[in-house]
Design an enzyme around this catalytic site. Structure first.
Site, PDB file in Angstrom:
ATOM      1  CD1 TRP A 253      33.069 -20.485   0.579  1.00  0.00           C
ATOM      2  CD2 TRP A 253      31.830 -18.769  -0.129  1.00  0.00           C
ATOM      3  NE1 TRP A 253      33.758 -19.881  -0.438  1.00  0.00           N
ATOM      4  CE2 TRP A 253      33.018 -18.824  -0.909  1.00  0.00           C
ATOM      5  CE3 TRP A 253      30.895 -17.774  -0.408  1.00  0.00           C
ATOM      6  CZ2 TRP A 253      33.287 -17.911  -1.927  1.00  0.00           C
ATOM      7  CZ3 TRP A 253      31.175 -16.877  -1.417  1.00  0.00           C
ATOM      8  CH2 TRP A 253      32.344 -16.941  -2.170  1.00  0.00           C
ATOM      9  NE  ARG A 254      38.197 -20.433   1.542  1.00  0.00           N
ATOM     10  CZ  ARG A 254      39.175 -19.933   0.826  1.00  0.00           C
ATOM     11  NH1 ARG A 254      39.807 -18.834   1.235  1.00  0.00           N
ATOM     12  NH2 ARG A 254      39.562 -20.514  -0.286  1.00  0.00           N
ATOM     13  CD  GLU A 266      33.030 -25.611  -3.231  1.00  0.00           C
ATOM     14  OE1 GLU A 266      33.365 -25.646  -4.431  1.00  0.00           O
ATOM     15  OE2 GLU A 266      33.803 -25.227  -2.338  1.00  0.00           O
ATOM     16  CD  GLN A 271      32.939 -23.770 -16.133  1.00  0.00           C
ATOM     17  OE1 GLN A 271      33.592 -22.975 -16.766  1.00  0.00           O
ATOM     18  NE2 GLN A 271      33.231 -25.063 -16.106  1.00  0.00           N
ATOM     19  CG  LEU A 309      25.803 -16.089 -10.555  1.00  0.00           C
ATOM     20  CD1 LEU A 309      25.221 -16.909  -9.414  1.00  0.00           C
ATOM     21  CD2 LEU A 309      27.314 -15.997 -10.405  1.00  0.00           C
ATOM     22  CE1 TYR A 311      29.096 -22.631 -18.576  1.00  0.00           C
ATOM     23  CE2 TYR A 311      29.496 -20.617 -17.318  1.00  0.00           C
ATOM     24  CZ  TYR A 311      29.860 -21.500 -18.329  1.00  0.00           C
ATOM     25  OH  TYR A 311      30.967 -21.251 -19.092  1.00  0.00           O
ATOM     26  CE1 TYR A 349      36.275 -28.581  -6.042  1.00  0.00           C
ATOM     27  CE2 TYR A 349      34.110 -27.850  -6.763  1.00  0.00           C
ATOM     28  CZ  TYR A 349      35.281 -27.618  -6.070  1.00  0.00           C
ATOM     29  OH  TYR A 349      35.452 -26.447  -5.393  1.00  0.00           O
ATOM     30  CG  ASP A 367      39.158 -26.636  -8.316  1.00  0.00           C
ATOM     31  OD1 ASP A 367      40.344 -26.980  -8.147  1.00  0.00           O
ATOM     32  OD2 ASP A 367      38.711 -25.537  -7.935  1.00  0.00           O
ATOM     33  CB  CYS A 429      57.363 -19.390  -8.743  1.00  0.00           C
ATOM     34  SG  CYS A 429      56.569 -20.192 -10.163  1.00  0.00           S
ATOM     35  CB  CYS A 432      54.493 -21.011  -4.744  1.00  0.00           C
ATOM     36  SG  CYS A 432      53.720 -22.655  -4.743  1.00  0.00           S
ATOM     37  CB  THR A 528      30.524 -23.651 -22.784  1.00  0.00           C
ATOM     38  OG1 THR A 528      30.290 -23.135 -21.470  1.00  0.00           O
ATOM     39  CG2 THR A 528      31.648 -24.676 -22.724  1.00  0.00           C
TER      40      THR A 528
END
Length: 593
Positions: A253-254, A266, A271, A309, A311, A349, A367, A429, A432, A528
Site C-alpha cells: 500500500w506504500r 488502514e 488491531q 482478521l 473485528y 486516525y 495511533d 533506542c 532510534c 477484546t
C-alpha cells in the site's frame, strides 16, 4: 524601512536602558538607545554601532543607536523598526494577497495589538489580528525571544489565543532583525511563562511565524521565513524522515498509495500486525480492486475475505462507507479530513492517514504507535487511552507536520513505534533517530511510558463446541446479524462445559441421533472484552429430524464448501483442524502451495 543620515561609531558603555555613550570620530557622544531590552550580548565594549541622526534639533541626544555589528552579522536593534518593516511588507500583499484593510495600534481586550487586517474576497472577508515581536537575541545562529521577562508579551499572546476562540484569525510575527539564522525558539530559560503561552497559542490555532530581514546600516526589510521551534516536537521531522527514507519497510500500500488502497490497508491494520495483514490485503485487492466492487460484494464474499482478521465490524463499515462514496461522492473518495470522517468506520486516525498519505494534506494520524513514541519522547505521564489526550496530541502534531511530506511524516512516526519504539519490552533506542531528544531514554525510564489505565477484566464464557458429521457433511449455524461475530458461520455450540452424556441428551432433544462421540482437546480464544473457554466433541450423526434441526438453525454442508464459501471465525480454528479445514491465513497459505 529606512533611516536618514547614518553615522558609524564605537560603543563604550550603557549607564541605563535609554542612554549609551559612543565614540564618533574620536569624540564621546551621549546617544539614545532605541531598545529598552538588555541587549548585553550586542552592546559589548568597542562593538561597531550605527546611529541615525535625529530630525529634532532641540533633542538632548543628537543620535539614535539603531544597529550593531556582531561578528559577521549586522543586527538592527531598533524596537520600532519591526512594526515599520511589517507594515511595508503587508502592503506588498505577500502574506495576504487579498488584503483589503490594514490598521495599526488596534485596541482589543486589554491590549493594543499591532495590526488589524481584513483580507479575502468581498463575500468572505477574514478578520485578522497581528502582534509583532522584534527578535535580536542570537546564540549559535539560533534566535530567541524575549531577552528579558515580558508580562506584556504574555498578555498579548493570551489575548490572541482568546481572539481565535471568537472567530478571528490571529498571527504572531517574530521579526528577526538580522539575516541567515537557523531557527527561532522561545527563551524558556529567561521567561518560561512566555514559552508556555506561545505554545498554547499555536495549539489553539494562532499562527506563529518568524521572518529574518535584510539589514543594512540604514535600512531593514523583511526577507524570508525562518523555522519556528516551540517544543521538542518541532525538532523531530528532519531526523525521522531521514531515518524513514532508508529504513522503512516496503509494503504494497506504500508503493502505490492510491486512496482506495490506503483506506483498505488502514482498516485492516487496526488491531492487526503488518505481517499478518499483507496476504489478506493482497487477496482482498484482487477480489475487490475498487470502491465499486467493494460496494457491490455479497456479505458472504466480504466476510470470507476477512475471515481470520477478526473485528468483523471493520469490514462491514468498510462496505457501508464504499456505498456512501458511490452514492454521495459519485464513486470518488473524498480528500479532506472532514469529509472522510463522515464515512462509516472512519475516525480521526484513519481520516488523517488517508488524507495525508493519499492526498498530501497536513493532517495528523495518531495511533497507538505514535502515542507511545511521543509519551516516551516527552516523558508524558498522561493516560494515552483517554480521548482528550489523543485530541491534544493531534492538535500538537498538526502544527509541526511538514507541508512537503505530511504522509511520509505520519508513516515515519508509525513506523518508528512499530519497529524501534516498541511496546512490551526494551525499545531499540540505539537505532532510534530521536535518541538524543528522548527524555525517557536520557533518564532511563523507557519502560515507564506510555501510561495506560488498567484494562477491565475480561468476562469468561464456557462453551461446548460440536463437530457434527453426517457422511461428508458438517453442521453449521449462522450467527445473529448483530453483535459479536455478526453474520459469520460457526459450529453448533452449547453453553457451559458439558459431559458426553449431557451432549447426547441435548442432541436428542434437537432431533439429532448420534452414533459416535469423541471428546476433543480444549481451546481458548480471547476477544477484546471476553474470553471463550471451549471444550469440544466430534459427533457422528446417523439420523436427523429435519424440522427440529432447522429450528435450531443448523444445516449441513459439504466440507469442501466450508473452506471455500462459508466465513468462520478464527475462534473455531482449533476445531476446524479436526476436519482438515484451514481458516483465515492458513487457508490463504494453502492456496499458495
Amino acid at each position: 524601512m529606512e533611516y536618514q543620515k547614518i553615522t558609524e561609531g564605537r560603543f563604550l558603555n550603557r549607564p541605563n536602558r535609554f542612554i549609551a555613550f559612543v565614540e564618533i570620530d574620536g569624540k564621546t557622544e551621549r546617544v539614545h538607545v532605541k531598545n529598552t531590552g538588555r541587549c548585553q550580548e550586542l552592546l559589548t565594549p568597542n562593538a561597531k554601532v550605527f546611529l541615525a541622526e535625529s530630525e529634532n534639533p532641540g533633542r538632548s541626544t543628537r543620535y539614535d543607536l539603531v544597529a550593531v555589528q556582531k561578528g559577521s552579522s549586522l543586527i538592527n536593534m531598533d524596537s520600532q523598526a519591526p512594526n515599520k518593516a511589517v507594515a511595508e511588507w503587508l502592503k506588498k500583499k505577500i502574506l495576504f494577497p487579498d488584503l483589503q484593510t490594514l490598521k495599526s495600534e488596534f485596541p482589543y481586550g486589554n491590549s493594543r495589538l499591532d495590526f488589524y487586517v481584513e483580507a479575502g474576497p468581498e463575500n468572505e472577508i477574514e478578520k485578522i489580528l497581528i502582534e509583532v515581536k522584534g527578535v535580536t537575541l542570537e546564540k549559535d545562529n539560533v534566535v530567541y525571544f524575549p531577552d528579558a521577562p515580558s508580562e506584556r508579551a504574555v498578555r498579548h499572546v493570551k489575548e490572541l489565543t482568546e481572539a481565535v476562540k471568537k472567530g478571528f484569525q490571529a498571527y504572531i510575527l517574530l521579526v528577526v532583525q538580522m539575516q541567515d539564522v537557523l531557527c527561532f525558539k522561545p527563551n524558556a530559560e529567561t521567561h518560561p511563562e512566555f514559552a508556555k503561552a506561545l505554545l498554547e497559542a499555536r495549539d489553539a490555532g494562532v499562527q506563529v511565524l518568524a521572518y529574518d530581514c535584510i539589514v543594512t546600516p540604514g535600512s531593514m526589510e523583511i526577507r524570508a521565513e525562518v523555522p519556528v521551534k516551540l517544543s521538542v516536537l518541532d525538532e523531530i521531522a528532519l531526523p525521522i524522515l531521514k531515518w524513514y527514507d532508508t529504513e522503512r519497510r516496503i509494503l504494497p500500500w506504500r508503493e502505490d498509495p492510491k486512496p482506495y488502497r490506503v483506506w483498505v490497508s488502514e482498516i485492516m491494520l487496526q488491531q492487526t500486525r503488518v505481517e499478518a495483514v499483507k496476504p489478506y490485503y493482497e487477496r482482498f485487492m484482487k477480489a475487490l480492486p475498487d470502491i465499486s466492487s467493494l460496494a457491490g460484494a455479497s456479505e458472504e464474499v466480504l466476510l470470507k475475505l476477512w475471515e481470520g482478521l477478526g473485528y468483523y465490524s471493520r469490514v462491514r463499515n468498510l462496505q457501508k462507507a464504499a456505498r456512501q462514496v458511490m452514492e454521495d461522492y459519485h464513486g470518488v473518495m473524498p480528500s479532506t479530513n472532514e469529509e472522510l470522517m463522515k464515512l462509516a468506520g472512519i475516525g480521526s486516525y484513519t481520516a488523517g492517514a488517508i488524507s495525508s498519505i493519499a492526498f498530501g494534506q497536513r493532517t495528523p494520524a495518531v495511533d497507538g504507535n505514535v502515542l507511545r513514541v511521543l509519551a516516551r519522547l516527552r516523558t508524558d505521564s498522561s493516560d494515552i487511552t483517554r480521548p482528550e489526550v489523543k485530541r491534544r496530541i493531534e492538535m500538537e502534531l498538526q502544527a509541526v507536520i511538514p507541508s512537503d511530506r505530511p504522509g511520509d511524516f505520519n508513516q515515519a512516526m508509525m513506523e518508528l513505534g512499530a519497529m524501534i519504539c516498541t511496546p512490551n519490552g526494551v525499545p531499540k533506542c540505539k537505532s532510534c533517530p530521536l535518541e538524543a531528544l528522548c527524555m525517557a531514554h536520557l533518564t532511563a525510564r523507557q519502560e515507564d511510558f506510555p501510561v495506560k489505565a488498567a484494562k477491565k477484566i475480561r468476562k469468561q464464557e464456557e462453551k461446548t463446541i460440536l463437530i457434527l458429521r453426517k457422511d461428508d457433511k458438517v453442521a453449521l449455524k449462522k450467527r445473529p446479524a448483530k453483535g459479536l461475530l455478526a453474520g459469520m458461520y460457526e459450529f453448533p455450540a452449547l453453553s457451559g462445559h458439558l459431559s458426553a452424556e449431557e451432549v447426547l441428551r441435548k442432541l436428542k432433544k434437537m432431533g439429532v441421533e448420534a452414533v459416535y462421540i469423541k471428546k476433543l482437546s480444549p481451546s481458548k480464544h480471547i476477544f477484546t472484552h471476553k474470553e471463550w473457554h471451549m471444550n469440544g466433541y466430534l459427533v457422528k450423526v446417523d439420523e436427523l429430524t429435519e424440522g427440529k434441526s432447522a429450528e435450531e438453525g443448523m444445516f449441513f454442508v459439504e466440507k469442501a464448501d466450508i473452506q471455500e464459501r462459508y466465513p468462520i471465525p478464527s475462534a473455531y480454528a482449533a476445531y476446524a483442524e479436526y476436519l482438515n479445514i484451514k481458516l483465515g491465513i492458513d487457508n490463504i497459505n494453502r492456496k499458495r502451495i
